[in-house]
Structures are given as C-alpha cells and as structure tokens.
Scaffold this active site. Sequence first.
Site, short mmCIF file in Angstrom:
data_model
loop_
_atom_site.label_atom_id
_atom_site.label_comp_id
_atom_site.label_asym_id
_atom_site.label_seq_id
_atom_site.Cartn_x
_atom_site.Cartn_y
_atom_site.Cartn_z
N MET A 1 -8.73 8.20 -0.41
CA MET A 1 -9.60 8.63 0.70
C MET A 1 -10.06 10.06 0.47
O MET A 1 -9.30 10.88 -0.04
CB MET A 1 -8.84 8.53 2.02
N HIS A 47 -8.17 1.30 -4.41
CA HIS A 47 -9.14 1.03 -3.34
C HIS A 47 -9.83 2.35 -3.03
O HIS A 47 -9.26 3.21 -2.37
CB HIS A 47 -8.38 0.46 -2.13
N MET A 76 -11.58 -6.03 4.75
CA MET A 76 -10.81 -5.07 5.55
C MET A 76 -10.52 -5.69 6.92
O MET A 76 -11.44 -6.16 7.61
CB MET A 76 -11.58 -3.77 5.75
N ASP A 134 -6.70 -6.53 3.81
CA ASP A 134 -6.07 -5.21 3.85
C ASP A 134 -6.17 -4.59 5.24
O ASP A 134 -7.27 -4.37 5.74
CB ASP A 134 -6.78 -4.30 2.82
N HIS A 186 -1.12 -1.41 -4.30
CA HIS A 186 -2.42 -1.04 -3.73
C HIS A 186 -2.45 0.47 -3.54
O HIS A 186 -1.59 1.04 -2.86
CB HIS A 186 -2.58 -1.78 -2.39
N ASP A 243 -4.50 3.55 -2.24
CA ASP A 243 -5.60 3.92 -1.33
C ASP A 243 -6.09 5.34 -1.58
O ASP A 243 -5.34 6.30 -1.46
CB ASP A 243 -5.11 3.84 0.12
N MET A 298 -12.07 4.69 -1.22
CA MET A 298 -12.81 4.98 0.02
C MET A 298 -13.37 6.38 -0.16
O MET A 298 -12.95 7.33 0.50
CB MET A 298 -11.86 4.88 1.22
N SER A 306 0.86 -1.19 0.00
CA SER A 306 0.00 0.00 0.00
C SER A 306 0.89 1.23 0.00
O SER A 306 1.67 1.44 0.94
CB SER A 306 -0.89 0.02 1.25
C1 DX5 Z 1 -6.67 1.55 5.31
C2 DX5 Z 1 -6.08 1.26 3.94
C3 DX5 Z 1 -5.01 0.23 3.95
C4 DX5 Z 1 -3.78 0.67 4.71
C5 DX5 Z 1 -2.84 -0.48 4.88
O1 DX5 Z 1 -7.72 2.41 5.17
O2 DX5 Z 1 -7.11 0.79 3.08
O3 DX5 Z 1 -4.68 -0.15 2.64
O4 DX5 Z 1 -3.12 1.71 4.07
O5 DX5 Z 1 -1.75 -0.04 5.62
P1 DX5 Z 1 -1.08 -0.93 6.76
O6 DX5 Z 1 -0.54 -2.13 6.07
O7 DX5 Z 1 -0.05 -0.02 7.30
O8 DX5 Z 1 -2.16 -1.29 7.74
ZN ZN Z 2 -6.59 -0.18 1.19
#
Ligand code: DX5
Ligand code: ZN
Length: 224
Positions: free
Chosen positions: A37, A67, A138, A176, A33, A35, A69, A8
């Site tokens: 947000m 991903h 998750m 994840d 990956h 992310d 969010m 990630s």
């Molecule tokens: C959380 C994210 C994850 C996160 C994983 O909202 O979707 O992908 O970044 O990071 P680690 O491996 O540090 O938990």
């Molecule tokens: Zn993620």
Amino acid sequence: MSTWISPSILAADFSRLGQEVEDVLNAGADSIHFDVMDNHYVPNLTIGPPVLSALRQFGISAPIDAHLMVSPADRLIGDFIEAGADYVSIHPGTTENLEASLLRIKSEGAKAGIVFNPDEELDLPDSLTEIVDLILIMSVYPGFGGQSFIDTSLDKVEAARTVINRCERPIRLQVDGGIKSSNIGEAAKAGADTFVAGTAIFGTSDYAATIKELKQKVAEANDA
Ligand code: DX5
Ligand code: ZN
C-alpha cells in the site's frame, strides 16, 4: 485448481516476519499474500520489495503473491519480481494501459493478477483472460486488514468463476478481505479456490488448527 490458503502478512508480527511466515507455511498455508500500500491509491502505507527479498533470503520458498495497491503500478512491477514475487496483482485503476502492464508482469517472469474492488464491475474481455493467471475479487475495500466481509462480493466471485470456466487456461480465483471460518465456505461455493486471510489466521494462537479448519470448510463446501 487446488485450494490455496494464503495468509496476508499484513496481520503478522512484523518484528518477527520471517519466522511468522515460516510458521504459517509449516502450519499448512499454501502461499503468502503480500499487501503493498502506498498512501496514495489507498490511505495506508505498508511494505516494499526489500521486505519481500528479505523473506526469500530468510529461506521462504513458497509462492508469494504481491497485491499491489499502488499508483502508478508500472514502476514497481519489475522491482517486486526481482525481489522474488511469483504473482503480481494490479488494480485496473493504477495503470494507464492495463493490458500492457499485465503483459509486462508476464514478460518479466511472474504470473499476472487483476483485482476488482467491491464497487468495480467485473470487466474481463477475452483480451485479458488470455493473459491473466489470477483474478482477485476484493471482499473489502482495499486499504486495511481486519474489515468485515462484504457479502455482495460473492456474486462477483460467481461471475468470475463462469468466465474462468469458459477459458482454456488455468486461472486462480482469489478472494481477499474479511475471510474467516464462518464465511470461507460461501466463498468456496461461489467458486473461489484461493483464499486470503490475515486477521483470521495471524490473530489466532494455533495457526495449524485455524488453517485446518479453513481448509475443512472449503472441502465441505466443494463436496456439497
Ligand atoms: C486489504 C488487503 C487484504 C487484507 C486481508 O486491503 O488487501 O489482503 O490485509 O486482511 P483480513 O483477512 O484481516 O481482512
Ligand atoms: Zn490483499
């Protein structure tokens, strides 16, 4: 399905993102990956399509899974695919018509993922398993990297594995949040094949050694 270790990039050094991504891939990572947000669906703000497209321009050709969010998810789906996402994963609570959004991901040329939060039931009717290419469980509440793995998510991974095994279609089972060498084996045993790890990889100095160790734990769990 082959094992994928998916760093990630949330935990990468953003000032040298292209190089960081190239480094983890050279160190044995299988996919990236990404992310996303929005400070609305989750209380944090990260990166958007231009950053993904910059990685492609930098020369990254490995699979990238976005991903999302973000709410509403629909408006961004096309932008991420155009930017070069191979997979786009969405949370059911971010769209009014989940099936239509997943079909939209596919019709625009990417693979479709569906995500379940720790407090959400695994709801996978045939109408969805006929569409999705990836199921993401998750193991932390979405919003931040560096959280601790929630053990009860293992039951949901197992349940998702049962659903996938009943399907004819190839569907990746991704986990994840909080994945590291001390728990990746359990996630593999529960049936996951695609492992996101942010802090556990980017927080170490030798990416190759870390990814090798993670893969070894998965292999041991699968052989057991
Ligand atoms: C959380 C994210 C994850 C996160 C994983 O909202 O979707 O992908 O970044 O990071 P680690 O491996 O540090 O938990
Ligand atoms: Zn993620």
